[in-house]
Scaffold this motif. Structure first.
Motif, PDB file in Angstrom:
ATOM      1  N   GLU A  81      72.328  49.702  51.425  1.00  0.00           N
ATOM      2  CA  GLU A  81      71.103  49.579  50.644  1.00  0.00           C
ATOM      3  C   GLU A  81      70.605  48.136  50.662  1.00  0.00           C
ATOM      4  OE1 GLU A  81      71.462  51.097  46.718  1.00  0.00           O
ATOM      5  OE2 GLU A  81      71.563  53.194  47.379  1.00  0.00           O
ATOM      6  N   LYS A  82      69.286  47.999  50.628  1.00  0.00           N
ATOM      7  CA  LYS A  82      68.582  46.710  50.590  1.00  0.00           C
ATOM      8  C   LYS A  82      68.706  45.920  51.898  1.00  0.00           C
ATOM      9  CE  LYS A  82      68.934  46.344  45.568  1.00  0.00           C
ATOM     10  NZ  LYS A  82      69.340  45.510  44.411  1.00  0.00           N
ATOM     11  N   SER A  83      69.232  46.562  52.930  1.00  0.00           N
ATOM     12  CA  SER A  83      69.296  45.894  54.232  1.00  0.00           C
ATOM     13  C   SER A  83      67.951  46.016  54.941  1.00  0.00           C
ATOM     14  CB  SER A  83      70.398  46.515  55.099  1.00  0.00           C
ATOM     15  OG  SER A  83      70.162  47.900  55.283  1.00  0.00           O
ATOM     16  N   THR A  84      67.781  45.250  56.002  1.00  0.00           N
ATOM     17  CA  THR A  84      66.554  45.307  56.800  1.00  0.00           C
ATOM     18  C   THR A  84      66.801  46.186  58.018  1.00  0.00           C
ATOM     19  OG1 THR A  84      65.901  43.083  56.095  1.00  0.00           O
ATOM     20  CG2 THR A  84      64.852  43.950  58.083  1.00  0.00           C
ATOM     21  N   VAL A  85      65.916  47.166  58.196  1.00  0.00           N
ATOM     22  CA  VAL A  85      66.091  48.154  59.260  1.00  0.00           C
ATOM     23  C   VAL A  85      64.836  48.228  60.126  1.00  0.00           C
ATOM     24  CG1 VAL A  85      66.581  50.573  59.793  1.00  0.00           C
ATOM     25  CG2 VAL A  85      67.623  49.501  57.772  1.00  0.00           C
ATOM     26  N   SER A  86      65.040  48.266  61.419  1.00  0.00           N
ATOM     27  CA  SER A  86      63.941  48.451  62.351  1.00  0.00           C
ATOM     28  C   SER A  86      64.295  49.590  63.303  1.00  0.00           C
ATOM     29  CB  SER A  86      63.670  47.164  63.133  1.00  0.00           C
ATOM     30  OG  SER A  86      62.522  47.325  63.956  1.00  0.00           O
ATOM     31  N   PHE A  87      63.332  49.997  64.111  1.00  0.00           N
ATOM     32  CA  PHE A  87      63.606  51.080  65.050  1.00  0.00           C
ATOM     33  C   PHE A  87      62.720  50.946  66.281  1.00  0.00           C
ATOM     34  CE2 PHE A  87      60.581  52.599  61.847  1.00  0.00           C
ATOM     35  CZ  PHE A  87      59.525  53.054  62.622  1.00  0.00           C
ATOM     36  N   GLY A  88      63.192  51.494  67.376  1.00  0.00           N
ATOM     37  CA  GLY A  88      62.437  51.480  68.618  1.00  0.00           C
ATOM     38  C   GLY A  88      61.645  52.760  68.783  1.00  0.00           C
ATOM     39  N   GLY A  89      60.675  52.727  69.700  1.00  0.00           N
ATOM     40  CA  GLY A  89      59.888  53.916  69.977  1.00  0.00           C
ATOM     41  C   GLY A  89      60.779  55.021  70.505  1.00  0.00           C
ATOM     42  N   SER A  90      60.777  56.192  69.849  1.00  0.00           N
ATOM     43  CA  SER A  90      61.693  57.250  70.226  1.00  0.00           C
ATOM     44  C   SER A  90      61.223  58.577  69.656  1.00  0.00           C
ATOM     45  CB  SER A  90      63.105  56.937  69.707  1.00  0.00           C
ATOM     46  OG  SER A  90      63.930  58.078  69.777  1.00  0.00           O
ATOM     47  N   MET A  91      61.043  59.566  70.532  1.00  0.00           N
ATOM     48  CA  MET A  91      60.682  60.898  70.058  1.00  0.00           C
ATOM     49  C   MET A  91      61.855  61.555  69.335  1.00  0.00           C
ATOM     50  SD  MET A  91      57.567  61.175  70.563  1.00  0.00           S
ATOM     51  CE  MET A  91      57.452  62.861  69.957  1.00  0.00           C
ATOM     52  N   THR A  92      63.070  61.129  69.649  1.00  0.00           N
ATOM     53  CA  THR A  92      64.234  61.626  68.915  1.00  0.00           C
ATOM     54  C   THR A  92      64.097  61.296  67.433  1.00  0.00           C
ATOM     55  OG1 THR A  92      65.750  61.500  70.799  1.00  0.00           O
ATOM     56  CG2 THR A  92      66.728  61.362  68.609  1.00  0.00           C
ATOM     57  N   LEU A  93      63.685  60.066  67.127  1.00  0.00           N
ATOM     58  CA  LEU A  93      63.526  59.648  65.741  1.00  0.00           C
ATOM     59  C   LEU A  93      62.327  60.310  65.082  1.00  0.00           C
ATOM     60  CD1 LEU A  93      64.233  55.801  65.947  1.00  0.00           C
ATOM     61  CD2 LEU A  93      65.847  57.703  65.816  1.00  0.00           C
ATOM     62  N   ILE A  94      61.238  60.459  65.837  1.00  0.00           N
ATOM     63  CA  ILE A  94      60.019  61.043  65.275  1.00  0.00           C
ATOM     64  C   ILE A  94      60.206  62.535  65.024  1.00  0.00           C
ATOM     65  CG2 ILE A  94      57.593  61.557  65.721  1.00  0.00           C
ATOM     66  CD1 ILE A  94      57.491  58.936  67.365  1.00  0.00           C
ATOM     67  N   ASP A  95      60.572  63.272  66.063  1.00  0.00           N
ATOM     68  CA  ASP A  95      60.712  64.725  65.932  1.00  0.00           C
ATOM     69  C   ASP A  95      61.865  65.118  65.014  1.00  0.00           C
ATOM     70  OD1 ASP A  95      58.575  65.037  67.593  1.00  0.00           O
ATOM     71  OD2 ASP A  95      59.736  65.582  69.375  1.00  0.00           O
ATOM     72  N   GLY A  96      62.889  64.281  64.956  1.00  0.00           N
ATOM     73  CA  GLY A  96      64.038  64.587  64.111  1.00  0.00           C
ATOM     74  C   GLY A  96      63.846  64.227  62.654  1.00  0.00           C
ATOM     75  N   GLY A  97      62.700  63.628  62.328  1.00  0.00           N
ATOM     76  CA  GLY A  97      62.431  63.260  60.937  1.00  0.00           C
ATOM     77  C   GLY A  97      63.198  62.048  60.459  1.00  0.00           C
ATOM     78  N   ILE A  98      63.755  61.273  61.391  1.00  0.00           N
ATOM     79  CA  ILE A  98      64.555  60.101  61.014  1.00  0.00           C
ATOM     80  C   ILE A  98      63.685  59.017  60.390  1.00  0.00           C
ATOM     81  CG2 ILE A  98      66.057  58.258  61.856  1.00  0.00           C
ATOM     82  CD1 ILE A  98      67.355  61.028  61.830  1.00  0.00           C
ATOM     83  N   ILE A  99      62.484  58.815  60.921  1.00  0.00           N
ATOM     84  CA  ILE A  99      61.615  57.769  60.374  1.00  0.00           C
ATOM     85  C   ILE A  99      61.191  58.116  58.950  1.00  0.00           C
ATOM     86  CG2 ILE A  99      59.410  56.579  60.662  1.00  0.00           C
ATOM     87  CD1 ILE A  99      59.815  56.935  63.706  1.00  0.00           C
ATOM     88  N   GLU A 100      60.851  59.381  58.721  1.00  0.00           N
ATOM     89  CA  GLU A 100      60.502  59.800  57.361  1.00  0.00           C
ATOM     90  C   GLU A 100      61.688  59.632  56.424  1.00  0.00           C
ATOM     91  OE1 GLU A 100      57.608  60.549  56.058  1.00  0.00           O
ATOM     92  OE2 GLU A 100      56.712  60.092  58.006  1.00  0.00           O
TER      93      GLU A 100
END
Length: 213
Positions: A46-65
């Motif tokens: 918790e309270k860490s800084t998180v970033s992510f790369g362009g990825s349909m795995t993350l988008i379609d899997g609902g990871i970004i949400e």
């Protein structure tokens, strides 16, 4: 899932897990994308800084949400209202993130990661910068060796992504890589990662379902 198919997938994933562990990665095997979120909950502080790369795995899997609901500072490249300069700045800030989450275009049974990038920000962050890199990959990303990885990345993942991004490239017309010199080419940086040199930095979640391209 048929029990015999499930047995085959489990054996395959276990072989890849062992290869990746020999190459200095921490590896988890997830039943599905919901299981992935449970694993992330236990990894990301918790309270860490998180970033992510362009990825349909993350988008379609609902990871970004999912990440948007976490108690973290999220460097969200898909946030509404961002300008190209804003996004470029997020790319740079990602190198100082505590966690960088993405997928891999291919993972060989030898435990090598194979990726093809347009701007290079994703593969650059996978190699160096963020304290920890979390790679989420479906069973469809696993290939036998580097030759099969090259074929998959160039003639499957790249044309599909070029189509997704509405690029005007020969691969969108023909459906296969033609090694073009188009100004809209997205396959500019081909990177093979043989090993994670910093133990504890690379975390891979192998998922027993197809995700992304």
């Amino acid at each position: 899932m048929n029990q015999n198919v499930n047995w085959y997938l489990e054996k395959k994933l276990e072989r890849v897990k062992q290869s990746l562990e020999k190459n200095n990665y921490e590896v988890f095997i997830a039943e599905d994308i919901e299981n992935v979120k449970e694993i992330l909950k236990n990894i990301i502080e918790e309270k860490s800084t998180v970033s992510f790369g362009g990825s349909m795995t993350l988008i379609d899997g609902g990871i970004i949400e999912y990440l948007r609901k976490c108690n973290i500072t999220l460097l969200d490249r898909y946030k509404e209202g961002l300008t190209p300069d804003d996004i470029a700045e997020l790319y740079r800030k990602s190198f100082f993130a505590d966690y960088y989450i993405t997928s891999s275009n291919a993972i060989t049974e030898e435990g090598y990661l194979v990726n093809l990038d347009g701007n290079g920000n994703r593969v650059a962050a996978m190699i160096y910068g963020p304290k920890k890199v979390i790679i989420i990959a479906g069973i469809n990303k696993i290939v036998r060796d580097l030759n099969e990885a090259y074929t998959r990345v160039r003639n499957y993942a790249s044309p599909i992504n070029a189509k997704r991004l509405s690029r005007k490239t020969p691969c969108v017309e023909k459906g296969i890589c033609l090694d073009c010199n188009s100004p809209e080419r997205i396959c500019n940086h081909y990177v093979v990662t043989y090993r994670q040199n910093v133990k504890g930095r690379g975390i891979i979640i192998l998922v027993k379902q197809e995700l992304g391209f």
